[in-house]
Design a protein around this motif. Structure first.
Motif, short mmCIF file in Angstrom:
data_model
loop_
_atom_site.label_atom_id
_atom_site.label_comp_id
_atom_site.label_asym_id
_atom_site.label_seq_id
_atom_site.Cartn_x
_atom_site.Cartn_y
_atom_site.Cartn_z
N VAL A 1 0.78 -1.24 0.10
CA VAL A 1 -0.13 0.05 0.00
C VAL A 1 0.90 1.23 -0.04
CG1 VAL A 1 -1.97 -1.22 0.92
CG2 VAL A 1 -0.14 -0.01 2.53
N VAL B 1 -1.49 4.47 4.86
CA VAL B 1 -2.67 3.76 5.63
C VAL B 1 -3.21 4.57 6.42
CG1 VAL B 1 -2.69 2.20 7.55
CG2 VAL B 1 -0.93 1.65 5.94
N GLN C 1 -5.30 1.57 2.62
CA GLN C 1 -5.78 0.83 3.31
C GLN C 1 -6.20 1.44 4.47
OE1 GLN C 1 -4.54 -3.39 3.19
NE2 GLN C 1 -4.01 -3.33 5.46
N HIS D 1 -7.90 1.03 8.53
CA HIS D 1 -7.77 -0.11 9.63
C HIS D 1 -8.88 0.53 10.80
CE1 HIS D 1 -4.46 -2.75 8.51
NE2 HIS D 1 -4.03 -1.58 7.89
N GLU E 1 -13.83 2.08 -2.03
CA GLU E 1 -13.55 0.46 -2.67
C GLU E 1 -13.39 0.76 -4.27
OE1 GLU E 1 -16.56 -1.69 -0.63
OE2 GLU E 1 -15.08 -1.98 1.02
N ARG F 1 -8.97 -0.22 0.44
CA ARG F 1 -9.57 -1.35 1.16
C ARG F 1 -9.80 -0.94 2.71
NH1 ARG F 1 -6.10 -6.10 3.71
NH2 ARG F 1 -7.55 -7.66 4.12
#
Length: 485
Positions: free
Chosen positions: A2, A5, A28, A30, A228, A233
């Motif tokens: 990636v 983040v 990405q 989290h 997405e 993600r």
């Protein structure tokens, strides 16, 4: 592999991720919770079929903030439904002061203070987009429209000082404005809450105070779906306690509070920066109570049944007294209660004939007290018979708010005390408040400018810094969003 983040899938974290993904980066996200959204979520908290917003419920900034104007929620399927009356302020004696979308209609209902209301807010309403752009900036550069900034600044200076007493002759207009200013969980007649109140009141007349069809989760779902589509993600149920848990990336953006930053990266940060983070002040808090009701709230003034939002506190003097108590660490006997009845425009929130009522009361930070009795008493004060309609309740005391959103330290849903200093120097006294001393690590939560509300601008500003510093992309983040739409 990636490029960037993001930790935290609240509106600012998702906004940052969308900006980065719109620049063509692999992103990405989290999220510690099993679902995305942070404070912008909707769940069945009381009974099956009753859908309650977990935190934010009303979204003027979903139409007004530069981020959402560029993202365009409507283009992504989100229906923002407008109550006929954005907000109402019930008073004793079975009457209420009403803020209509139409500025002139509102002024007509304020009697001798109608002209004063119109002169206070009219110039702001006419230049609302420029006013919002000023308020939603990173507060580091000269405003694009100095006149709009001057208008907001001078009115904030008036309403945030004793000069406010000279504006209105009666009690109704003063109560209406005090109810809006108290959203900041601070005494209304101070600079920061006065500015916040003027901005919200302006938006009530300019764009309305809409509620999303189906709940606030609709905003989150639209942002996640678009992310997405852009190749991003989202990983849920993944609590990050240390930066070492993250995959290698050139940029890390943290949608966390200063306390969260200390938890995740405190041992890597310079001692001076750590001291500044530890000195960051958290503000007053909220005890949230959701109600499942057998029917609509029986307001003494029937017009309140057409309002999406209600401020339940009484007079302007009562609002100041209640908020001063919270600042001093005490529970007000009659607290300020914010109530939202989404069923006014969205019948999908409850089974046929039933209603949900979203409320919170302002309490001291860290309060463990369940103040649902005081909230019920305040609603009953202006809606006799309300108590008899309650089918079920769901209570989250301030001390437990961090259980569903760690950014709500002690129940502070604003990401830090709303003061002039902490709105500008948030969370530390740095020219770039988003960039931490760690290379490639940025803070993008409501604990950075421009502060609280569902606007996405903290995420946008932080992502813009990361793009310039780490990837050499100098394109305006808003232009990136519009191009990728």
């Amino acid at each position: 592999m990636v490029d960037a983040v993001v930790v935290g899938s609240g509106p600012n974290g998702l906004a940052a991720a969308l900006v980065l993904a719109s620049a063509g980066l692999r992103v990405q996200v989290h999220e510690a919770a099993p679902t995305t959204g942070g404070g912008t979520r909707t769940e069945e908290l009381t009974l099956p079929g009753f859908r309650h917003d977990v935190c934010s419920a009303v979204h003027p900034m979903a139409l007004a903030s530069p981020f959402f104007r560029a993202f365009d929620l409507a283009a992504h399927g989100v229906q923002l439904r407008q109550p006929e009356i954005p907000y109402a302020h019930p008073l004793d004696g079975g009457r209420a002061v009403l803020a209509w979308r139409d500025l002139d209609r509102t002024a007509e209902g304020l009697g001798p203070d109608g002209a004063a209301w119109r002169s206070l807010l009219g110039p702001l309403v006419r230049r609302w987009s420029q006013v919002v752009d000023t308020a939603m900036s990173d507060l580091r550069r000269l405003p694009r429209d100095p006149f709009a900034a001057l208008l907001l600044g001078l009115r904030t200076l008036e309403q945030g000082t004793p000069a406010a007493a000279a504006r209105f002759r009666g009690t109704e207009a003063a109560a209406l404005l005090a109810g809006v200013a108290a959203h900041a969980i601070a005494p209304p007649r101070r600079l920061a809450p006065a500015g916040a109140g003027l901005l919200l009141a302006t938006l009530g007349h300019a764009v309305g105070w809409p509620v999303p069809a189906g709940g606030s989760q609709a905003i989150t779902d639209a942002m996640v779906a678009r992310l997405e589509q852009l190749g991003g993600r989202v990983v849920t149920g993944d609590r990050i306690d240390d930066l070492a848990q993250l995959p290698p990336a050139r940029a890390v953006l943290l949608d966390v509070s200063p306390a969260g930053l200390l938890r995740i990266a405190g041992d890597r940060l310079p001692a001076g920066y750590v001291r500044q983070l530890r000195s960051f002040r958290y503000g007053g808090a909220a005890c949230k109570v959701d109600f499942a009701l057998a029917g609509p709230v029986p307001w003494a003034d029937p017009a309140c049944a057409r309002a999406g939002t209600l401020h339940l506190v009484g007079s302007a003097a009562e609002a100041r007294t209640a908020e001063h108590a919270v600042v001093r660490g005490r529970h007000a006997q009659r607290p300020y209660v914010l109530a939202v009845q989404p069923g006014v425009v969205d019948p999908s929130r409850a089974p046929a004939g039933k209603q949900v009522l979203w409320t919170y009361a302002h309490v001291p930070n860290g309060s463990p007290r369940d103040v649902s009795d005081q909230i019920v008493a305040q609603v009953e004060r202006f809606a006799p018979g309300f108590r008899d309609l309650i089918l079920a309740t769901h209570v989250v005391p301030a001390a437990q708010a961090g259980g569903h959103n760690p950014n709500y330290v002690g129940g502070d849903i604003s990401g830090g005390a709303v003061t002039p200093w902490q709105l500008v120097m948030r969370p530390t006294a740095r020219w770039d408040p988003y960039r931490t001393p760690l290379p490639g690590v940025y803070l993008c939560s409501a604990s950075t400018p421009p502060g609280p509300a569902v606007h996405g601008m903290s995420g946008l500003h932080a992502a813009g810094r990361a793009l310039r510093h780490r990837f050499g992309v100098r394109t305006d983040p808003l232009a990136l969003l519009r191009a990728a739409r």
